[in-house]
Design an enzyme around this catalytic site. Structure first.
Site, PDB file in Angstrom:
ATOM      1  N   ARG A  81       0.656   9.340  14.650  1.00  0.00           N
ATOM      2  CA  ARG A  81       1.893   8.939  13.958  1.00  0.00           C
ATOM      3  C   ARG A  81       2.722   8.058  14.873  1.00  0.00           C
ATOM      4  NH1 ARG A  81       4.136  11.812   9.965  1.00  0.00           N
ATOM      5  NH2 ARG A  81       5.275   9.863   9.731  1.00  0.00           N
TER       6      ARG A  81
ATOM      7  N   ARG B   9       1.753   3.768  18.816  1.00  0.00           N
ATOM      8  CA  ARG B   9       0.324   4.078  18.648  1.00  0.00           C
ATOM      9  C   ARG B   9      -0.517   3.352  19.702  1.00  0.00           C
ATOM     10  NH1 ARG B   9      -0.560   4.396  12.052  1.00  0.00           N
ATOM     11  NH2 ARG B   9       1.489   5.257  11.597  1.00  0.00           N
TER      12      ARG B   9
ATOM     13  N   LYS C 193       0.817  -1.221   0.000  1.00  0.00           N
ATOM     14  CA  LYS C 193       0.000   0.000   0.000  1.00  0.00           C
ATOM     15  C   LYS C 193       0.848   1.269   0.000  1.00  0.00           C
ATOM     16  CE  LYS C 193      -0.732   0.152   5.040  1.00  0.00           C
ATOM     17  NZ  LYS C 193      -0.085   1.443   5.307  1.00  0.00           N
ATOM     18  N   ASP C 194       2.124   1.159   0.390  1.00  0.00           N
ATOM     19  CA  ASP C 194       3.016   2.323   0.409  1.00  0.00           C
ATOM     20  C   ASP C 194       3.764   2.534  -0.896  1.00  0.00           C
ATOM     21  OD1 ASP C 194       2.408   2.881   3.086  1.00  0.00           O
ATOM     22  OD2 ASP C 194       3.989   1.573   3.831  1.00  0.00           O
TER      23      ASP C 194
ATOM     24  N   CYS D 120      -0.447   8.001  -2.645  1.00  0.00           N
ATOM     25  CA  CYS D 120      -0.687   7.167  -1.459  1.00  0.00           C
ATOM     26  C   CYS D 120      -1.412   7.938  -0.353  1.00  0.00           C
ATOM     27  CB  CYS D 120       0.651   6.649  -0.913  1.00  0.00           C
ATOM     28  SG  CYS D 120       1.550   5.617  -2.077  1.00  0.00           S
TER      29      CYS D 120
ATOM     30  N   ARG E  19      -8.065   8.232   4.062  1.00  0.00           N
ATOM     31  CA  ARG E  19      -9.038   7.228   3.619  1.00  0.00           C
ATOM     32  C   ARG E  19      -9.867   6.725   4.795  1.00  0.00           C
ATOM     33  NH1 ARG E  19      -8.956   1.943   4.317  1.00  0.00           N
ATOM     34  NH2 ARG E  19      -6.827   2.040   5.089  1.00  0.00           N
ATOM     35  N   ARG E  20      -9.206   6.406   5.904  1.00  0.00           N
ATOM     36  CA  ARG E  20      -9.935   5.939   7.087  1.00  0.00           C
ATOM     37  C   ARG E  20     -10.773   7.065   7.687  1.00  0.00           C
ATOM     38  NH1 ARG E  20      -4.499   2.973   9.188  1.00  0.00           N
ATOM     39  NH2 ARG E  20      -4.774   0.972   8.136  1.00  0.00           N
TER      40      ARG E  20
END
Length: 313
Positions: free
Chosen positions: A147, A153, A81-82, A241, A129-130
């Site tokens: 981040r 996290r 995805k990156d 991205c 997106r989220r």
């Protein structure tokens, strides 16, 4: 070839991914020695700014690509995805590994789902997106940027800086963290469409026949088909991205494919959703066809507005 060098980031997840590929290659090729070289990427260095504001493509890949082009490494293992849809001259996406569960997951010490969160709960995510999809169904929630690596996290969640955070389920599973938080609930793809390539590893390599033959041994056909559709979709939209795009192709056992996509504004107030059906035989056309259909419905204009909102916020 007796020695193979993998360029990798230094995070726990990146090291897990690179070590996983190292072990797989050494199992497949007798006498092959695989070594990891650690590099810091731009996305690793800037931790106090939302990803969407850093700008540019390849926030987590460029330094690894530079190392390969300089001859300091043969391959780099990325979360697919990156990986931008266009790669630098001299490099190629040599293999896409078998995909883990591609869903996002909500993590909380108190709440079991998005629906269970109380009004005005604070939710942590770096992803536009989220953010877009969660605010579309729960506009009352307060989204706060999150981040750092996965451990950082989760620590912030446990320190009650957030009521919940959203992470990729695959990363949690790979790191053995599924028992780290009281409630870790995968989010149905109908509610939150994943990012292109989410939960698959992309092995980028130099254009060398010997290297490519070694790397191709790890390619998974199902993952390749699904993620090719997703990457073609994003490439046609010319979305990087860090814009709010979700797309997920699913190859069924009978060879049929369904691909769902969503774009919209980061505040969740406007969403454009669509889907396309196809088969394994015509998968190379599906991503572009779905993107073209959404472009006709105003996708590019919506993404432009989304980018303006992201930078303004």
């Amino acid at each position: 070839m007796k020695k193979f060098i993998i360029a990798t980031r230094g995070s726990k997840l990146a090291l897990w991914q690179s070590n996983h590929i190292k072990n797989e290659l050494e199992k497949k090729f007798d006498g092959l020695s695989v070594e990891l070289k650690i590099f810091k990427t731009k996305g690793d260095k800037i931790l106090d700014t939302p990803l969407a504001l850093i700008g540019g493509k390849g926030l987590f890949t460029k330094e690894l690509e530079d190392a390969m082009l300089k001859g300091d490494a043969h391959i780099a293992v990325h979360s697919l995805k990156d990986v931008p849809t266009i790669l630098p001259d001299g490099l190629i996406l040599g293999a896409i590994t078998k995909r883990e569960d591609p869903r996002d997951a909500i993590l909380s010490q108190e709440y079991t789902s998005i629906e269970d969160l109380p009004p005005n709960a604070v939710v942590g995510t770096t992803s536009l997106r989220r953010r877009m999809q969660i605010l579309h169904i729960r506009p009352d929630l307060k989204i706060k940027d999150l981040r750092g690596n996965v451990d950082t996290r989760i620590k912030k969640l446990k320190n009650k800086e957030f009521d919940a955070i959203i992470l990729a389920y695959a990363g949690l599973k790979r790191l053995g963290l599924l028992d780290e938080v009281k409630y870790i609930t995968p989010i149905d793809e109908e509610i939150m469409i994943p990012a292109m390539g989410q939960a698959a590893l992309g092995i980028e390599c130099i254009k060398d026949d010997e290297v490519l033959n070694i790397v191709k041994s790890l390619n998974d056909e199902k993952s390749e088909i699904e993620t090719t559709i997703e990457r073609d979709f994003v490439d046609t939209l010319q979305g990087g991205c860090q814009v709010p795009i979700g797309v997920k192709a699913t190859l069924l056992e009978n060879g049929d494919i369904i691909t769902r996509a969503v774009i919209g504004l980061p505040n969740g107030k406007e969403l454009l959703k669509d889907k396309i059906y196809g088969t394994k035989e015509n998968y190379k056309e599906l991503g572009k066809e779905l993107a073209d259909s959404m472009i006709e419905a105003g996708a590019k204009e919506l993404l432009k507005r989304a980018e303006e909102i992201a930078f303004k916020d």
